[in-house]
Design a protein around this motif. Structure first.
Motif, short mmCIF file in Angstrom:
data_model
loop_
_atom_site.label_atom_id
_atom_site.label_comp_id
_atom_site.label_asym_id
_atom_site.label_seq_id
_atom_site.Cartn_x
_atom_site.Cartn_y
_atom_site.Cartn_z
N UNK A 161 0.81 -1.22 0.00
CA UNK A 161 0.00 0.00 0.00
C UNK A 161 0.84 1.27 0.00
N UNK A 162 1.86 1.33 0.84
CA UNK A 162 2.67 2.54 0.95
C UNK A 162 3.40 2.86 -0.34
N UNK A 163 3.61 1.86 -1.19
CA UNK A 163 4.27 2.07 -2.47
C UNK A 163 3.36 2.82 -3.45
N UNK A 164 2.05 2.65 -3.28
CA UNK A 164 1.10 3.16 -4.27
C UNK A 164 0.18 4.26 -3.76
N UNK A 165 0.19 4.53 -2.47
CA UNK A 165 -0.73 5.53 -1.94
C UNK A 165 -0.10 6.28 -0.78
N UNK A 166 -0.30 7.60 -0.76
CA UNK A 166 0.18 8.42 0.34
C UNK A 166 -0.83 8.48 1.48
N UNK A 167 -2.07 8.10 1.19
CA UNK A 167 -3.11 8.14 2.22
C UNK A 167 -3.22 6.77 2.89
N UNK A 168 -3.35 6.76 4.22
CA UNK A 168 -3.44 5.52 4.94
C UNK A 168 -4.68 4.73 4.50
N UNK A 169 -4.51 3.42 4.41
CA UNK A 169 -5.59 2.56 3.95
C UNK A 169 -6.85 2.73 4.80
N UNK A 170 -6.72 2.68 6.11
CA UNK A 170 -7.90 2.73 6.97
C UNK A 170 -8.63 4.07 6.85
N UNK A 171 -7.89 5.16 6.66
CA UNK A 171 -8.53 6.46 6.51
C UNK A 171 -9.27 6.55 5.17
N UNK A 172 -8.67 5.99 4.12
CA UNK A 172 -9.34 6.00 2.82
C UNK A 172 -10.62 5.16 2.88
N UNK A 173 -10.54 4.01 3.51
CA UNK A 173 -11.72 3.14 3.59
C UNK A 173 -12.80 3.76 4.46
N UNK A 174 -12.42 4.47 5.51
CA UNK A 174 -13.42 5.14 6.35
C UNK A 174 -14.21 6.15 5.53
N UNK A 175 -13.51 6.87 4.66
CA UNK A 175 -14.18 7.83 3.77
C UNK A 175 -15.10 7.10 2.79
N UNK A 176 -14.63 5.98 2.27
CA UNK A 176 -15.45 5.20 1.34
C UNK A 176 -16.71 4.67 2.03
N UNK A 177 -16.58 4.15 3.23
CA UNK A 177 -17.75 3.63 3.95
C UNK A 177 -18.76 4.74 4.21
N UNK A 178 -18.28 5.93 4.49
CA UNK A 178 -19.19 7.06 4.70
C UNK A 178 -19.98 7.34 3.41
N UNK A 179 -19.31 7.27 2.26
CA UNK A 179 -20.00 7.48 0.98
C UNK A 179 -21.05 6.40 0.75
N UNK A 180 -20.70 5.16 1.03
CA UNK A 180 -21.63 4.05 0.85
C UNK A 180 -22.86 4.23 1.74
N UNK A 181 -22.62 4.61 2.98
CA UNK A 181 -23.72 4.76 3.92
C UNK A 181 -24.64 5.91 3.54
N UNK A 182 -24.06 6.98 3.01
CA UNK A 182 -24.84 8.18 2.70
C UNK A 182 -25.62 8.06 1.39
N UNK A 183 -25.27 7.10 0.54
CA UNK A 183 -25.93 7.01 -0.77
C UNK A 183 -27.40 6.67 -0.58
N UNK A 184 -28.31 7.46 -1.14
CA UNK A 184 -29.74 7.29 -0.80
C UNK A 184 -30.48 6.23 -1.60
N UNK A 185 -29.92 5.77 -2.71
CA UNK A 185 -30.66 4.89 -3.61
C UNK A 185 -30.17 3.45 -3.53
N UNK A 186 -31.02 2.54 -3.98
CA UNK A 186 -30.65 1.14 -4.11
C UNK A 186 -30.55 0.83 -5.60
#
Length: 201
Positions: free
Chosen positions: A89-114
């Motif tokens: 991961x550190x070779x390909x991303x400057x952002x920590x994995x867990x922080x990136x995934x936390x942001x992704x989970x927030x997007x998934x949770x906030x999406x209003x449609x199925x």
């Protein structure tokens, strides 16, 4: 490519992580029910998958699989490449994995449609167990293989043999991943520029 790689590639190309994630669940050519950012993500996802399937390194790996499970080799490689992405991961991303995934989970949770039953099933599991970071552990790959077997009603049995193959060819898989993934990153950056013009994002 599998979930984690698509999320990572969306992040580094500054496209929608959620839109790229949708690519596994939206199969139709008509994407008009999605906004432009999500359409861009789906189209990038599809281009990434096509590039991966046709890449020489991936084709060479698929030929190494025993004939008994070769039909599932693409699935096995996609999932194991998520593990290798975590491992590097550190070779390909400057952002920590867990922080990136936390942001992704927030997007998934906030999406209003199925957008479909399969998406809703995966979304609920992601939000409840937050299992994407488990790919840092190699054994999570076999759990994914077994889950796919179950979803296919055990019509295709491959998990145990695929895990043995990975163990026997770990160095080869790692070497080819490190050769392939930078090319995929470069391809994704170039393709986003083309897609943005087409979609007028």
């Amino acid at each position: 490519m599998n979930y984690l790689a698509h999320i990572h590639l969306a992040h580094i190309t500054d496209t929608s992580m959620l839109g790229n994630f949708f690519g596994d669940f939206v199969k139709a050519s008509d994407l008009s029910h999605l906004n432009n950012e999500h359409q861009l993500g789906v189209r990038l996802h599809r281009k990434i998958d096509s590039f991966t399937d046709s890449h020489a390194q991936v084709k060479a790996l698929r030929r190494l699989f025993p004939k008994s499970i070769r039909r599932m080799s693409g699935v096995v490689i996609d999932i194991y490449f998520d593990h290798l992405l975590c491992a590097n991961w550190a070779r390909f991303s400057e952002r920590e994995l867990d922080k990136l995934l936390a942001h992704f989970y927030d997007e998934v949770q906030a999406y209003p449609d199925n957008i479909g039953d399969r998406f809703e099933q995966v979304r609920l599991g992601l939000l409840r167990y937050r299992w994407l970071s488990d790919y840092r552990y190699a054994e999570s790959c076999e759990r994914s293989f077994l889950h796919i077997e179950k979803r296919l009603s055990n019509r295709v049995i491959f998990a145990h043999e695929a895990t043995q193959f990975i163990q026997q060819n770990e160095n080869e898989l790692h070497r080819r991943f490190l050769s392939f993934y930078p090319e995929l990153i470069a391809f994704s950056h170039a393709k986003v520029k083309v897609l943005k013009v087409q979609i007028s994002v």
